[in-house]
Design an enzyme around this catalytic site. Structure first.
Site, mmCIF file in Angstrom:
data_model
loop_
_atom_site.group_PDB
_atom_site.id
_atom_site.type_symbol
_atom_site.label_atom_id
_atom_site.label_comp_id
_atom_site.label_asym_id
_atom_site.label_seq_id
_atom_site.Cartn_x
_atom_site.Cartn_y
_atom_site.Cartn_z
ATOM 1 N N GLU A 318 1.005 18.273 -14.979
ATOM 2 C CA GLU A 318 0.587 17.056 -15.689
ATOM 3 C C GLU A 318 -0.124 17.381 -17.009
ATOM 4 O O GLU A 318 0.243 16.882 -18.071
ATOM 5 C CB GLU A 318 -0.343 16.263 -14.775
ATOM 6 C CG GLU A 318 -0.913 15.008 -15.390
ATOM 7 C CD GLU A 318 -1.953 14.366 -14.495
ATOM 8 O OE1 GLU A 318 -2.244 13.179 -14.702
ATOM 9 O OE2 GLU A 318 -2.489 15.049 -13.591
ATOM 10 N N HIS A 319 -1.169 18.187 -16.928
ATOM 11 C CA HIS A 319 -1.928 18.587 -18.113
ATOM 12 C C HIS A 319 -1.737 20.082 -18.344
ATOM 13 O O HIS A 319 -1.892 20.873 -17.415
ATOM 14 C CB HIS A 319 -3.423 18.328 -17.935
ATOM 15 C CG HIS A 319 -3.782 16.932 -17.536
ATOM 16 N ND1 HIS A 319 -4.080 16.586 -16.227
ATOM 17 C CD2 HIS A 319 -3.894 15.810 -18.270
ATOM 18 C CE1 HIS A 319 -4.368 15.291 -16.183
ATOM 19 N NE2 HIS A 319 -4.265 14.794 -17.402
#
Length: 424
Positions: A318-319
């Site tokens: 995600e990040h």
């Protein structure tokens, strides 16, 4: 050659836990489908000890919540919302309607049409996710969504003032103090007092995410957001304190949140465990972060930045923070990530709370096929066509032969009718 100093739970171990969640959510959805508001109220009482006369907040309720907040809190919320709205406006401006003449007399185009109604979920629980109000409601409004409703759970039997203020300031048309699967389902299927919407969006716990999965089809969704993930790609220019801080900053979300380091630096990899242990001794949210790192943390040593890209794209987190000598290399070569944070000067917290990019992002390797929530998620790209009589004859003759090729006689008749009608 890739070396794993530490590795989190396998996908098969994670899937076993998902089965129980799926069964529980299915039962709740069925209850609300069959008994509407009555079921919603019972579930709210059961899970949140909350049963007000009306789940929808009145203007007086909202004004009271806003009045409880210090001026500096209102100021900070406004600043964050200005950043999110500004970037969303630039995104919207980049999305164009088109009409082109692709062949003589053939005009094709597309329009980007806003979804009519959207339900936004703003999580509560241990952490009231005030920023989620900006990310979903503002983005939907910039896209042109006419009706935006929003739900958030009560906070220990009270109205969560900062979250409600953010929802109102973001432009929500109706605000409901309702949480969990019951909120998602009420927005998705509708009840006697809550009109259903066309799309539901927003992050949440595993039960909320599963509700979105099961409701998808009868309503649209943004994406299936699971536990938050953070990957730090670092070389020997990175310092271990920053790497550990940024991993633990996401690990505090929940015990199932994965955090990972991919590095070309042997010394950085070998020192990370000790630094994380040191920081956990003083981190107020260590009770959660410690479990997340223990069960879902990974340390991966790679030979070079090319191998770092390969391993990062396999994770599809995600990040992804890039703390290396050459962050631009990863911007130009990575393909699977939700959001990218380039250089030591920025970090996931900026993206989560204030800088302007959206924090609702793909997890569980969904970054292989989708990006995060943005203005375009609230727009339907719909095509249209128009042709001149002369072009209809030419295209029609091609269509006749191609329909014959596939055996679609009814289709051929549509084409043949136009050929006869417009042939000179």
């Amino acid at each position: 050659m890739t070396i794993f100093l530490k590795q989190g739970k396998t996908n098969s171990e994670k899937r076993a836990a998902d089965t129980k969640v799926q069964e529980a959510v299915s039962e709740i959805i069925q209850e609300i489908e069959e008994r509407g508001d009555t079921a919603v109220r019972e579930l709210s009482e059961k899970f949140d000890q909350w049963s007000p006369k009306n789940f929808r907040l009145s203007k007086e309720d909202i004004d009271t919540a806003i009045a409880e907040l210090p001026d500096d809190v209102i100021h900070d919320i406004k600043f964050a919302q200005e950043q999110i709205e500004n970037f969303a406006n630039h995104q919207r401006e980049s999305i164009k309607d088109i009409e082109v003449e692709t062949h003589s007399g053939v005009f094709l185009g597309h329009k980007n049409i806003p979804i009519n109604s959207v339900g936004c979920y703003i999580p509560g629980g241990r952490y009231p996710m005030v920023a989620s109000a900006h990310m979903s409601i503002i983005t939907a409004k910039v896209a042109g969504v006419e009706r935006v409703i929003a739900c958030t759970p009560p906070a220990n039997g009270r109205v969560p003032s900062a979250t409600v203020a953010a929802m109102y300031m973001a432009g929500a048309d109706d605000i409901y103090l309702l949480g969990g699967v019951q909120a998602m389902t009420a927005m998705g299927v509708g009840t006697e007092t809550i009109d259903s919407v066309d799309m539901i969006v927003g992050p949440g716990n595993p039960f909320v995410a599963e509700a979105k999965r099961q409701l998808f089809g009868r309503v649209g969704i943004d994406l299936l957001a699971g536990p938050t993930e953070v990957l730090v790609i670092a070389d020997d220019t990175a310092d271990v304190e920053m790497v550990a801080t940024d991993i633990l900053g996401q690990a505090e979300h929940g015990p199932t949140s994965p955090g990972a380091l991919i590095t070309t630096s042997q010394s950085l990899a070998e020192s990370l465990e000790d630094e994380i242990s040191r920081q956990l001794n003083t981190l107020p949210t260590a009770d959660i972060a410690r479990i997340a790192w223990r069960d879902n943390g990974s340390i991966i040593i790679v030979e070079d930045k090319e191998e770092a890209v390969y391993e990062a794209d396999k994770l599809a987190f995600e990040h992804v923070e890039v703390i290396t000598e050459d962050p631009e290399y990863f911007l130009n070569n990575l393909t699977n990530y939700g959001a990218l944070f380039l250089g030591p000067e920025t970090n996931v917290a900026y993206g989560d709370k204030v800088i302007g990019t959206n924090h609702t992002l793909p997890t569980k390797q969904a970054a292989r096929y989708t990006g995060g929530l943005w203005v375009g998620k609230f727009l339907k790209n719909c095509t249209y066509q128009r042709v001149t009589p002369e072009a209809s004859v030419e295209i029609g003759r091609y269509a006749e032969r191609l329909c014959d090729l596939e055996g679609f006689i009814g289709h051929r008749k549509q084409a043949s009718l136009r050929v006869r009608r417009y042939e000179k």
